[in-house]
Design a protein around this motif. Structure first.
Motif: not given
Length: 77
Positions: A55-77
């Motif tokens: 959704d145009s939100e950038p995630f960089w690095g292996n340590d951000r994959l958990e945040r990608v999962d969260q974003w995909l579940r909720t669409g927000v932080w």
């Protein structure tokens, strides 16, 4: 990597189909697609790997994959 032999060596070590790679790597349409994809990535601000846009939100690095999962579940932080 601009050295074809290096690409083939690395791909071989990863279990890739080397004959298909050798055939494909020399095709102009493949080279153009690579150029186009790289240009698009640069234009979108990609600068490392892994780099994921959701959704145009950038995630960089292996340590951000958990945040990608969260974003995909909720669409927000």
């Amino acid at each position: 990597i601009s050295d074809t032999s290096t690409v083939i060596k690395i791909a071989s070590e990863c279990g890739a189909n080397i004959e298909l790679l050798k055939t494909s790597i020399s095709k102009l349409e493949i080279k153009q697609r690579l150029t186009d994809v790289n240009s698009e990535a640069i234009a979108r601000g990609v600068f490392g790997s892994p780099f994921i846009l959701v959704d145009s939100e950038p995630f960089w690095g292996n340590d951000r994959l958990e945040r990608v999962d969260q974003w995909l579940r909720t669409g927000v932080w």
